[in-house]
Design a protein around this motif. Sequence first.
Motif, PDB file in Angstrom:
ATOM      1  N   LEU A  32       0.842  -1.195   0.000  1.00 49.04           N
ATOM      2  CA  LEU A  32       0.000   0.000   0.000  1.00 49.04           C
ATOM      3  C   LEU A  32       0.879   1.247   0.000  1.00 49.04           C
ATOM      4  O   LEU A  32       2.014   1.199   0.453  1.00 49.04           O
TER       5      LEU A  32
ATOM      6  N   THR B 101      -6.753   2.970   3.448  1.00 42.52           N
ATOM      7  CA  THR B 101      -6.722   1.811   4.349  1.00 42.52           C
ATOM      8  C   THR B 101      -5.825   2.015   5.575  1.00 42.52           C
ATOM      9  O   THR B 101      -6.275   1.866   6.710  1.00 42.52           O
TER      10      THR B 101
ATOM     11  N   TRP C 268      -3.406  11.163  -0.786  1.00 40.41           N
ATOM     12  CA  TRP C 268      -4.859  11.067  -0.768  1.00 40.41           C
ATOM     13  C   TRP C 268      -5.416  11.051  -2.174  1.00 40.41           C
ATOM     14  O   TRP C 268      -4.970  11.815  -3.031  1.00 40.41           O
TER      15      TRP C 268
ATOM     16  N   GLY D 132     -10.614   2.456  -6.548  1.00 36.82           N
ATOM     17  CA  GLY D 132      -9.474   1.565  -6.331  1.00 36.82           C
ATOM     18  C   GLY D 132      -8.338   2.276  -5.620  1.00 36.82           C
ATOM     19  O   GLY D 132      -7.878   1.864  -4.559  1.00 36.82           O
TER      20      GLY D 132
ATOM     21  N   LEU E 192      -9.258   3.370  -2.018  1.00 37.65           N
ATOM     22  CA  LEU E 192      -9.154   2.314  -1.005  1.00 37.65           C
ATOM     23  C   LEU E 192      -7.704   2.072  -0.585  1.00 37.65           C
ATOM     24  O   LEU E 192      -7.408   1.912   0.591  1.00 37.65           O
ATOM     25  N   GLN E 193      -6.815   2.059  -1.576  1.00 41.96           N
ATOM     26  CA  GLN E 193      -5.407   1.850  -1.247  1.00 41.96           C
ATOM     27  C   GLN E 193      -4.874   2.920  -0.318  1.00 41.96           C
ATOM     28  O   GLN E 193      -4.123   2.643   0.596  1.00 41.96           O
TER      29      GLN E 193
END
Lengths: 503, 314
Positions: free
Chosen positions: B162, B181, B167, B174, B177-178
Amino acid sequence: MSPTTRTLAATAAVGGLLALTACTAGATASSPSGDAHDASVTIGLTGEPVNFDLTTTAGSAIPQVLMNNVYEGLVALDQDGELQPKLAESWTVSDDGTTYDFVLEEGVTFANGEEFTADDVKFSLERIATDWAINQGKMALLDHVEVVSPTEARVVLSKPSNIWLYDMAGTVGLMFDASGIGDLANTPVGTGPYTVTERVTGDHISLAAREDYWGEAPAITDVDLRYFADVVASTNALRAGDVDMLYNMQAPDLIPQFEADDELQVIQGSSNGEILLSMNNKVAPFDDVRVRQAIAYALDRQAIMDAAWAGYGESIGAMVPPTDPYYEDLNDLYPYDPEKAQDLLAEAGVEDLEITFDVPTRPYATAVSEVVVSQLAEVGVTATIASDEFPAVWLDKVFTKHDYQMSVILAVEARDLLATFNNPDYYIGYDNSEIAPIVAAADAGSEEEWVDGMKEVAEITATDVASLPLFLFPNIVVADAQLDGIAGNAVTESLVLSGLRWD
Amino acid sequence: MAVRLLKLLGSFVATVLVSTVVVFLLLRVLPGDPATVALGIEATPEQLAAWREQHGMNTPLVVQYLEWLGGLLRGDFGVSYVTGQNISPVITDRLQVTLILVGLAMVLAIAVAVPLGTIAAIRHQRPSGAVISAVSQFGVAVPSFLVGMLLIVFFAIELDWLPSGGWVPPSEPGEFLQHVTLPVIALGTVQASILTRYVRSAVLEIQREDFLRTARSKGLTANLALVRHGLRNAGIPVLTVVGLQMAGLLVGAVVVERVFTIPGLGSYLVDSVGNRDLLAVQAVVVVLVVAIVLINFLVDLAFTLLDPRLRRAA
């Protein structure tokens, strides 16, 4: 399955799903440090521009991005600090040194499609006095600009100056288009190889190469400048491969670790930034030259550089970096000699001296101040540290109100010898009527006379210890080992992007 | 009910109003001159004076305050001293980012804490319960920025799964989310630990209540009785904590945004304080105060819905 177990199982499943989403997201992520490099580079920086208007907003953050990349001037400084032609392909100077005839490059366009001509030279230079809010002093000598032809501009100064053309390689020499200044704060329009395509405050600025650039097209077409408030966050990003290069990295203790990594390269470039131990010449005890000289003898500057900045940097004996034409090695003027320091203090009648040391909240300043305090203690000087929030409090208290005895600051401005010491009202308060006439004669004289005069000023101020430059701050760049063409020497505020390419 | 609502609303307005006065005055006595920060070291005294005049800093404080308050009522936070841009749209953007972080962190905390806390309570005399209890105790003690840094070292640098920060808005799911997380886990774990402990003690307490014994005596299993009758009652103290935690998360986001270089409200606040962008600082603080007061207000409201006694009392 009992109802409770079912509820718990369901909740666990939701939790697991969350975790799973996270993992899948990770797995599908394209590897940020993948081997195949496209024509893009991500650079990690500190100090984000608050807007793009370098005509009204001070600081080096805006020129770092825009100068030479988005805006260009008639001349520019190369990596050795030498003047080179840019938008002017050549120029001649009249014998009396007041008239500059510039021959301009042809076929140059601004990013808005407008052609660059001598009219733009006139427009750009003459509006500094009326429309700029900062740096106007650097163009105060300008009398007027004549448009001789579309590719010939004649600049007339009110008196000769050796410094003026050098200043033209800075922000005041940048060329603007009359129809491109409508929204300088957000939409910079220049003749440079890149344009700004996106800006997300607090995160990044994106630049893209122009297809209609007049000069050689840069190899890197897309540049992302990412801004980090925290030095650890930036080095993490580098190690994770999220950025390709950290420019002006400010955590020297991490360098050995980067040097040991084959996938990274560490470049120690020069800069114009002196770490200056400023002493208020107008208040006791530093109004006494002997006390200032005692401080110079009391401090082991090499040890300070080693302890505070892991030995990175260069020793300097005056407020002049080695890249300046009037540099002279004055390192041995005040060798480390604590006994001499104590003698001088005794002579000045200030044994058991107690002083307040205003330290701005910057990594270099806090690191330096601790070593300085302990070395001063060895010659009987008790320095009490007062921490000043930087920039807000330091600028107000020390710089504006001169309410301090001793401080330490990174003086980043290029060729700042005169700004620092040839102005009794400056916060240093060094008042020596001897140097002003030398400066005036030097600026109006030939280039050799100028160099000699400036050397004299450097030596006088260093002998008087008007303030004490501790060492020259390094411009440390850590980058992916495959990235070439990095402009590591910070000769101006600008970070020149056009030379970058992947190996 | 109506009286209770009015009272809540009244205290809401009063709190916000008082906080605006406090923030405004505090920033005016803060050392440092916004003009010098904005114009830099080469500015002349005349330029500084002109800047102060232009930004209305020479008018009396009362006038400045009232003008600012007037703007606030119209939803206008004013123009930034530093960037020269309207603050309101910036606040909207930044708030969105922070709310996403805080919201997801809270969801994560609840999703972890409710089952774990319940298990820990039901099995409090067995090893599994004790383990949950011990782990959560540990989690409470670890600050979220440390969790964040450890996550970066492990998942971004070592494993390279990750990104280490930055941001991307949710419009690119996609990438979003990475990027989201790790910060959400950093923010959420501490809260999850705290919440787990509260859920555990709330459930433990409920198990001892008479009505649960009654439920069991009419034939329900212990677990079923807990789920049907207990959890709703355990919800009240837990809800209070969730409310408090939301406030804690908003503040915690300041630090986590810094660690992950996320352009949220927190990093805007820190930058603005540094730049002495007084109006921007005021704007962020007011937004945070309103958010926290609003959360408390909603928690109070939720009590009234959960607990019939409160409804009758009002």
